[in-house]
Design a protein around this motif. Structure first.
Motif, PDB file in Angstrom:
ATOM      1  N   ALA A  49       0.861  -1.212   0.096  1.00  0.00           N
ATOM      2  CA  ALA A  49       0.072   0.055  -0.015  1.00  0.00           C
ATOM      3  C   ALA A  49       0.994   1.244   0.030  1.00  0.00           C
ATOM      4  O   ALA A  49       0.585   2.232  -0.586  1.00  0.00           O
ATOM      5  CB  ALA A  49      -0.856   0.134   1.109  1.00  0.00           C
ATOM      6  N   GLU A  50       1.886   1.352   1.028  1.00  0.00           N
ATOM      7  CA  GLU A  50       2.997   2.479   0.905  1.00  0.00           C
ATOM      8  C   GLU A  50       3.674   2.639  -0.490  1.00  0.00           C
ATOM      9  O   GLU A  50       3.708   3.736  -1.018  1.00  0.00           O
ATOM     10  CB  GLU A  50       3.822   2.134   1.834  1.00  0.00           C
ATOM     11  N   TYR A 110       1.169   4.090  -2.826  1.00  0.00           N
ATOM     12  CA  TYR A 110       1.063   5.279  -2.399  1.00  0.00           C
ATOM     13  C   TYR A 110       2.143   6.330  -3.106  1.00  0.00           C
ATOM     14  O   TYR A 110       1.921   7.529  -3.658  1.00  0.00           O
ATOM     15  CB  TYR A 110       0.756   5.784  -0.974  1.00  0.00           C
ATOM     16  N   ARG A 153       2.283   7.066  -6.945  1.00  0.00           N
ATOM     17  CA  ARG A 153       1.262   7.587  -7.634  1.00  0.00           C
ATOM     18  C   ARG A 153       1.832   8.622  -9.008  1.00  0.00           C
ATOM     19  O   ARG A 153       2.717   9.332  -8.796  1.00  0.00           O
ATOM     20  CB  ARG A 153       0.169   8.750  -6.968  1.00  0.00           C
ATOM     21  N   ARG A 196       1.896  12.365  -8.153  1.00  0.00           N
ATOM     22  CA  ARG A 196       3.297  12.690  -7.271  1.00  0.00           C
ATOM     23  C   ARG A 196       4.454  12.708  -7.980  1.00  0.00           C
ATOM     24  O   ARG A 196       5.504  13.571  -7.650  1.00  0.00           O
ATOM     25  CB  ARG A 196       3.190  11.498  -6.206  1.00  0.00           C
TER      26      ARG A 196
END
Length: 112
Positions: free
Chosen positions: A53-54, A57, A60, A63
């Motif tokens: 999940a990290e 994230y 992205r 980002r």
């Protein structure tokens, strides 16, 4: 003769009891170890899920695009666009086997 048979039978029963007692404790130790391994596997899976999940994230596209713009002067990163990618049929592959060319040029025991 009868007393010798009773003594041998009693020794066999005591030996069997000792063996069963010993096997029971080995089995309990193995089960405890298996439980500990199951706990460690569950913790590792939970940690792996958190790391995935990290990773998602942090990766992205918006980002990463922002980081590329911010660090352009230092890293000279360019933002990817769909037009920068080609198709597989556009790749020019060499016509000859590169390993055969290397194998022919290798010197083996003083011979070319």
């Amino acid at each position: 003769m009868r007393s010798l048979l009773f003594v041998l039978t009693a020794l066999a029963v005591i030996g069997s009891a000792f063996w069963a007692y010993h096997e029971n404790y080995k089995t309990q130790a193995a089960l405890d170890r298996a439980d500990e391994l199951h706990r460690q596997i569950a913790q590792s899976r939970a940690r792996l899920g958190m790391l995935r999940a990290e990773w998602a994230y942090l990766n992205r596209p918006d980002r990463l695009r922002e980081l590329a713009v911010i660090n352009y002067e230092r890293l000279e990163l360019m933002v990817f666009s769909p037009t920068q990618f080609g198709r597989v049929d556009q790749v020019a592959y060499p016509s000859e086997d590169p390993l055969a060319r290397v194998a022919n040029s290798v010197e083996v025991r003083g011979q070319q």
